[in-house]
Design a protein around this motif. Structure first.
Motif, mmCIF file in Angstrom:
data_model
loop_
_atom_site.group_PDB
_atom_site.id
_atom_site.type_symbol
_atom_site.label_atom_id
_atom_site.label_comp_id
_atom_site.label_asym_id
_atom_site.label_seq_id
_atom_site.Cartn_x
_atom_site.Cartn_y
_atom_site.Cartn_z
ATOM 1 N N LYS A 104 4.383 -1.679 12.859
ATOM 2 C CA LYS A 104 3.401 -1.016 13.744
ATOM 3 C C LYS A 104 2.200 -1.933 13.965
ATOM 4 C CE LYS A 104 4.169 3.882 12.843
ATOM 5 N NZ LYS A 104 3.633 5.069 12.167
ATOM 6 N N PHE A 105 1.786 -2.572 12.891
ATOM 7 C CA PHE A 105 0.629 -3.473 12.947
ATOM 8 C C PHE A 105 0.904 -4.647 13.885
ATOM 9 C CE2 PHE A 105 -1.356 -7.225 10.707
ATOM 10 C CZ PHE A 105 -2.616 -7.038 11.242
ATOM 11 N N GLU A 118 6.347 -0.575 3.508
ATOM 12 C CA GLU A 118 5.377 -1.591 3.932
ATOM 13 C C GLU A 118 5.849 -2.268 5.219
ATOM 14 O OE1 GLU A 118 3.638 -2.855 -0.477
ATOM 15 O OE2 GLU A 118 5.346 -3.925 0.368
ATOM 16 N N THR A 151 -4.640 -5.087 5.533
ATOM 17 C CA THR A 151 -3.294 -5.469 5.089
ATOM 18 C C THR A 151 -3.261 -5.852 3.613
ATOM 19 O OG1 THR A 151 -3.786 -7.684 5.900
ATOM 20 C CG2 THR A 151 -2.511 -6.259 7.366
ATOM 21 N N ALA A 205 -8.093 -5.930 9.686
ATOM 22 C CA ALA A 205 -6.774 -5.374 9.370
ATOM 23 C C ALA A 205 -6.643 -5.168 7.859
ATOM 24 C CB ALA A 205 -5.683 -6.322 9.865
ATOM 25 N N GLN A 262 0.636 -3.596 17.402
ATOM 26 C CA GLN A 262 -0.777 -3.479 17.771
ATOM 27 C C GLN A 262 -1.387 -4.856 18.062
ATOM 28 O OE1 GLN A 262 -3.322 -2.228 14.559
ATOM 29 N NE2 GLN A 262 -4.898 -1.456 15.936
ATOM 30 N N LEU A 263 -1.043 -5.822 17.225
ATOM 31 C CA LEU A 263 -1.576 -7.176 17.426
ATOM 32 C C LEU A 263 -1.076 -7.782 18.740
ATOM 33 C CD1 LEU A 263 -1.269 -8.729 13.832
ATOM 34 C CD2 LEU A 263 -3.370 -8.080 15.018
ATOM 35 N N ALA A 323 5.051 -0.101 8.197
ATOM 36 C CA ALA A 323 3.620 -0.174 8.519
ATOM 37 C C ALA A 323 3.283 -1.510 9.179
ATOM 38 C CB ALA A 323 2.794 0.016 7.253
ATOM 39 N N LEU A 324 3.875 -2.565 8.671
ATOM 40 C CA LEU A 324 3.583 -3.890 9.227
ATOM 41 C C LEU A 324 4.158 -4.042 10.635
ATOM 42 C CD1 LEU A 324 4.019 -6.240 6.110
ATOM 43 C CD2 LEU A 324 1.903 -5.684 7.311
#
Lengths: 90, 346
Positions: free
Chosen positions: A76-77, A70, A44, A42, A80-81, A73-74
């Motif tokens: 979305k991350f 940010e 990050t 990732a 995904q996780l 974006a986080l």
């Protein structure tokens, strides 16, 4: 009932899955799932400390100083996780 | 495709192979480390436990224990417990002969352990010809004990010319026992070098296995680094040699190498009795050379993206050339078969 369900979902926290580990790398966070095993790289950067998901967090909770872009974006991350099973809802 | 994050350099291995002892009650003819008697001056319990602390500090996720037979070491469960205390996943490669119900019961109490039992043939005679009389039955008994627990268990098979035709049957055997199958590549190191010509699969067998593997999605491969299916390996861009990038090897006396198949003075990265694990990982010239290794001679090959030049250890053992590309890669297998047919026709 729908309202109660919504309230419950909104209040749910997220945490690193018990079978997963993370560590800081130059590019960001490296996730490891010992069931598999699986890796997730990732990018990050330094936005999230390696132990960030070691405690229960709200889905929209990020470290102080994180900019709005940010945060997007986080978020979305994090989704995904969750989808990949590296995080789970509490 | 390669993994750009791996290319940036990792702060420590994702996993490592730790050969905790050279002692083994078997004398398998393909043994990569010529196991038998214990090595002189193997790491003491205190040294082994200190290494576990160092691995934890370094952030290593998984330790793959091998040997020798790890369960011969009296303090092995103590070493395992130290890993588990820090949340380090452990995978144990065993010949299965020392697995008892009591041991399995103790191991099953921890969810951080996985075990692979070596079995080198679907037929008793095929397996025992390599591993010794009675080993097939002992290994099957061990697999059954493990399969009855929550421990992730697998059968590990080294592909040789004698069992190549039995791999699909081994897949069925593993399924019937409720465990997975992992197939490892036979490499010419240790006793495997002494018996290379009599055990090595033919080019036809390697190609046939590759075709079968592509159709057998749940079969895992991978020796020194990650046990992955073909799809997982491609998806992660980890279809490359992981030595000194994602993995490394510690031998019974605390010497570090790029991988288990390159345990010679030429490839020694450091001695844990002289330097810390992190120092060796960060500063070893041998490790630096593996991180910079580019197999230029293979770059024009149509399969380069799939293998990145293959296994440097095989290249070293067969050609004394770490940069030369894998002499037994699938492309060379195809060429070799074609050359043989042309020679026969002439």
């Amino acid at each position: 009932m729908a309202s109660a369900g919504f309230t419950k979902m909104a209040a749910a926290g997220i945490k690193l899955h018990p079978s997963c580990r993370t560590r800081q790398e130059r590019f960001g966070l490296l996730f490891y799932d010992c069931k598999g095993p699986r890796l997730l790289f990732a990018a990050t950067g330094t936005l999230l400390p390696a132990d960030y998901f070691g405690t229960v967090r709200r889905r929209d909770e990020f470290p102080a100083g994180t900019s709005e872009s940010e945060k997007k974006a986080l978020q979305k991350f994090v989704t995904q996780l969750l989808e990949k099973g590296f995080l789970h809802e509490q | 495709m390669s993994n750009k994050y791996v290319e940036m350099g990792m702060r420590s291995p994702v996993n490592l192979t730790w050969e905790v002892t050279q002692a083994c009650n078997l004398r398998c003819s393909h043994c990569l480390s010529s196991s038998g008697d214990p090595a002189k001056n193997e790491l003491s319990t205190a040294e082994a436990l200190d290494l576990v602390e160092q691995l934890h500090t370094a952030g290593v996720f998984q330790v793959n224990f091998g040997g020798g037979e790890p369960f011969i070491r009296p303090d092995f469960e103590q070493i395992l417990a130290a890993c588990h205390k820090h949340g380090i996943m452990t995978c144990i490669s065993t010949n299965g002969t020392l697995i008892t119900p009591e041991l399995v019961s103790r191991l099953a109490s921890n969810r951080l352990v996985a075990i692979q039992v070596s079995l080198d043939g679907a037929k008793r005679e095929t397996c025992d010809a390599v591993r010794g009389a009675g080993v097939y039955d002992a290994a099957i008994k061990a697999v059954k004990l493990l399969a009855a627990t929550s421990i992730p268990a697998s059968i590990n098979t080294v592909l040789t010319t004698h069992n190549a035709d039995e791999i699909p049957a081994m897949h069925e055997l593993a399924r019937s026992l409720g465990v997975s199958l992992r197939v490892s590549r036979f490499r010419p190191s240790g006793r495997g070098a002494d018996n290379w010509e009599s055990l090595r699969p033919t080019p036809e067998q390697l190609i046939s296995f590759s075709d079968w593997l592509a159709k057998s999605g749940d079969v895992r491969t991978g020796d020194s680094f990650f046990s992955l299916t073909t799809q997982e390996r491609q998806g992660l861009g980890l279809n490359l040699c992981g030595a000194a990038k994602l993995t490394c090897c510690v031998n019974p006396t605390g010497h570090m190498y790029p991988c288990a198949f390159l345990q010679s003075d030429r490839f020694e990265a450091g001695d844990l009795r002289a330097s810390s694990f992190q120092e060796i990982w960060d500063t070893s010239k041998i490790y630096a050379s593996f991180r910079n290794l580019r197999i230029h001679s293979c770059e024009e090959c149509t399969r380069f993206d799939q293998c990145h030049g293959g296994c440097p250890a095989v290249a070293w053992h067969l050609k004394n050339d770490i940069n030369g590309g894998d002499p037994e890669c699938l492309e060379r297998c195809v060429t070799s078969i074609a050359d043989n047919r042309l020679a026969e026709a002439a």
